[in-house]
Design an enzyme around this catalytic site. Structure first.
Site, PDB file in Angstrom:
ATOM      1  N   SER A 138       0.886  -1.168   0.000  1.00  0.00           N
ATOM      2  CA  SER A 138       0.000   0.000   0.000  1.00  0.00           C
ATOM      3  C   SER A 138       0.918   1.210   0.000  1.00  0.00           C
ATOM      4  CB  SER A 138      -0.838   0.006   1.282  1.00  0.00           C
ATOM      5  OG  SER A 138      -1.406   1.279   1.513  1.00  0.00           O
ATOM      6  N   TYR A 151      -1.944  -1.381  10.395  1.00  0.00           N
ATOM      7  CA  TYR A 151      -1.901  -1.443   8.926  1.00  0.00           C
ATOM      8  C   TYR A 151      -0.590  -0.873   8.398  1.00  0.00           C
ATOM      9  CZ  TYR A 151      -3.924  -1.073   4.180  1.00  0.00           C
ATOM     10  OH  TYR A 151      -4.186  -1.199   2.836  1.00  0.00           O
TER      11      TYR A 151
HETATM   12  P1  NAD Z   1     -11.445  -6.144   0.055  1.00  0.00           P
HETATM   13  O1  NAD Z   1     -12.015  -6.043   1.414  1.00  0.00           O
HETATM   14  O2  NAD Z   1     -12.268  -5.810  -1.145  1.00  0.00           O
HETATM   15  O3  NAD Z   1     -10.837  -7.599  -0.188  1.00  0.00           O
HETATM   16  C1  NAD Z   1     -10.094  -8.259   0.783  1.00  0.00           C
HETATM   17  C2  NAD Z   1     -10.039  -9.724   0.426  1.00  0.00           C
HETATM   18  O4  NAD Z   1      -9.306 -10.391   1.450  1.00  0.00           O
HETATM   19  C3  NAD Z   1     -11.404 -10.382   0.351  1.00  0.00           C
HETATM   20  O5  NAD Z   1     -11.394 -11.374  -0.670  1.00  0.00           O
HETATM   21  C4  NAD Z   1     -11.528 -11.029   1.730  1.00  0.00           C
HETATM   22  O6  NAD Z   1     -12.420 -12.142   1.749  1.00  0.00           O
HETATM   23  C5  NAD Z   1     -10.097 -11.465   1.942  1.00  0.00           C
HETATM   24  N1  NAD Z   1      -9.763 -11.723   3.327  1.00  0.00           N
HETATM   25  C6  NAD Z   1      -9.921 -10.914   4.414  1.00  0.00           C
HETATM   26  N2  NAD Z   1      -9.526 -11.556   5.516  1.00  0.00           N
HETATM   27  C7  NAD Z   1      -9.102 -12.780   5.124  1.00  0.00           C
HETATM   28  C8  NAD Z   1      -8.572 -13.901   5.798  1.00  0.00           C
HETATM   29  N3  NAD Z   1      -8.401 -13.924   7.130  1.00  0.00           N
HETATM   30  N4  NAD Z   1      -8.262 -15.003   5.086  1.00  0.00           N
HETATM   31  C9  NAD Z   1      -8.454 -15.029   3.732  1.00  0.00           C
HETATM   32  N5  NAD Z   1      -8.944 -14.002   3.047  1.00  0.00           N
HETATM   33  C10 NAD Z   1      -9.258 -12.897   3.741  1.00  0.00           C
HETATM   34  O7  NAD Z   1     -10.125  -5.239   0.117  1.00  0.00           O
HETATM   35  P2  NAD Z   1      -9.174  -4.635  -1.008  1.00  0.00           P
HETATM   36  O8  NAD Z   1      -9.304  -3.169  -0.904  1.00  0.00           O
HETATM   37  O9  NAD Z   1      -9.355  -5.308  -2.305  1.00  0.00           O
HETATM   38  O10 NAD Z   1      -7.764  -5.011  -0.380  1.00  0.00           O
HETATM   39  C11 NAD Z   1      -6.904  -5.983  -0.931  1.00  0.00           C
HETATM   40  C12 NAD Z   1      -5.468  -5.660  -0.537  1.00  0.00           C
HETATM   41  O11 NAD Z   1      -5.109  -4.398  -1.095  1.00  0.00           O
HETATM   42  C13 NAD Z   1      -5.244  -5.537   0.973  1.00  0.00           C
HETATM   43  O12 NAD Z   1      -3.996  -6.097   1.316  1.00  0.00           O
HETATM   44  C14 NAD Z   1      -5.234  -4.035   1.192  1.00  0.00           C
HETATM   45  O13 NAD Z   1      -4.498  -3.681   2.325  1.00  0.00           O
HETATM   46  C15 NAD Z   1      -4.571  -3.581  -0.082  1.00  0.00           C
HETATM   47  N6  NAD Z   1      -4.801  -2.172  -0.392  1.00  0.00           N
HETATM   48  C16 NAD Z   1      -6.057  -1.691  -0.582  1.00  0.00           C
HETATM   49  C17 NAD Z   1      -6.219  -0.341  -0.882  1.00  0.00           C
HETATM   50  C18 NAD Z   1      -7.572   0.272  -1.119  1.00  0.00           C
HETATM   51  O14 NAD Z   1      -7.645   1.511  -1.232  1.00  0.00           O
HETATM   52  N7  NAD Z   1      -8.644  -0.489  -1.246  1.00  0.00           N
HETATM   53  C19 NAD Z   1      -5.108   0.506  -0.980  1.00  0.00           C
HETATM   54  C20 NAD Z   1      -3.848  -0.034  -0.778  1.00  0.00           C
HETATM   55  C21 NAD Z   1      -3.706  -1.366  -0.493  1.00  0.00           C
END
Ligand code: NAD
Length: 256
Positions: A138, A151
């Site tokens: 991130s 985080y």
């Molecule tokens: P999201 O909530 O849409 O998806 C998260 C996914 O992780 C889902 O499929 C969920 O079921 C799964 N998950 C959660 N806990 C779990 C567990 N214990 N075991 C297995 N699966 C699990 O979130 P997202 O925004 O798509 O985030 C995905 C990644 O991207 C994360 O690592 C997040 O930190 C990173 N990220 C997101 C953003 C943003 O703005 N959305 C920005 C930077 C980084």
């Protein structure tokens, strides 16, 4: 480009993980999905792209389940060629109010899970002398924001781990890199928009504008499709010597 390869994307039932799984599938990779919630919808979306799809429901906070998932993936497809460590959660609170059990959960899911999946994937990748490990960090792996202690610690940690793995594989055909998105409008971020709207009496539109305005100069969300294309680049021959980078796609967030 990726026909005959297998990609395991953790946390790929939603958001960024699903976007990356679909981008890799469009290049011909067979896909192992993981994550909670609706499974049939994401499975159908990926198999429509003409590749084989499997699913394993490992809870990424549990090392024994990660071990089972890695065995399942190599049993089903022979080997994991591309590992995308993406599963992640968020918790927002000031340090002194941060529940210790939420700290443990964020560190386990956002950081330790990537260590476990990586250590289990590496031997087969090294033996084949080809592999791609892509860690979804991130912009919070590069800079901090208040109220996100677990985080930010986990994401800085995963950027550090990316560099170590890149060094240990530097003379092989295995590469390890990190992607550092700014805001992406997924359920993880919509929850933060909702909390802002509720706390201030703002509409969803106003809360979204304020959220972007605080951090992201482009005033635009990065999309899972754009992140998927960056992952495809990391898997391409052009990226054979891209090693240990933390590549932000953040609308200028970290440039400030
Ligand atoms: P999201 O909530 O849409 O998806 C998260 C996914 O992780 C889902 O499929 C969920 O079921 C799964 N998950 C959660 N806990 C779990 C567990 N214990 N075991 C297995 N699966 C699990 O979130 P997202 O925004 O798509 O985030 C995905 C990644 O991207 C994360 O690592 C997040 O930190 C990173 N990220 C997101 C953003 C943003 O703005 N959305 C920005 C930077 C980084």
């Amino acid at each position: 480009m990726l026909k005959g390869k297998t990609a395991l994307v953790t946390g790929s039932t939603s958001g960024i993980g699903l976007g990356i799984a679909k981008a890799l599938a469009r290049q011909g990779a067979d896909i192992v999905l993981n994550g909670f919630g609706d499974v049939e919808g994401p499975k159908a979306e990926v198999s429509k792209l003409g590749v084989k799809v499997a699913y394993h429901g490992a809870d990424m906070s549990k090392p024994a389940e990660i071990d089972e998932m890695m065995k399942f993936a190599s049993g089903r497809f022979g080997r994991v060629d591309i590992l995308v460590n993406n599963a992640g959660i968020q918790h927002v609170a000031r340090v002194e109010d941060f529940p210790p059990e939420r700290w443990d959960a964020v560190i386990a899911i956002n950081l330790s899970s990537a260590f476990h999946a990586t250590r289990l994937a590496l031997p087969a990748m090294k033996a084949a002398n080809w592999g791609r490990i892509i860690n979804i960090a991130s912009v919070h792996g590069l800079v901090a924001s208040a109220e996100k202690v677990a985080y930010v610690a986990a994401k800085h940690g995963i950027v550090g781990m990316t560099k170590v793995v890149a060094l240990e594989t530097a003379t092989t055909g295995v590469t390890c890199n990190a992607i550092c998105p700014g805001w992406v409008l997924t359920p993880l971020v919509q929850k933060q928009v909702d909390a802002k709207a509720a706390a201030n009496g703002w509409s969803n539109e106003e809360a979204t504008k304020r959220l972007l305005g605080e951090k992201e100069p482009s005033m635009q969300f990065t999309t899972p499709e754009e992140l998927g294309e960056l992952a495809v680049f990391f898997c391409s021959p052009a990226a054979n010597n891209v090693r240990g980078v933390a590549w932000n796609m953040d609308g200028g967030w970290a440039a400030q």
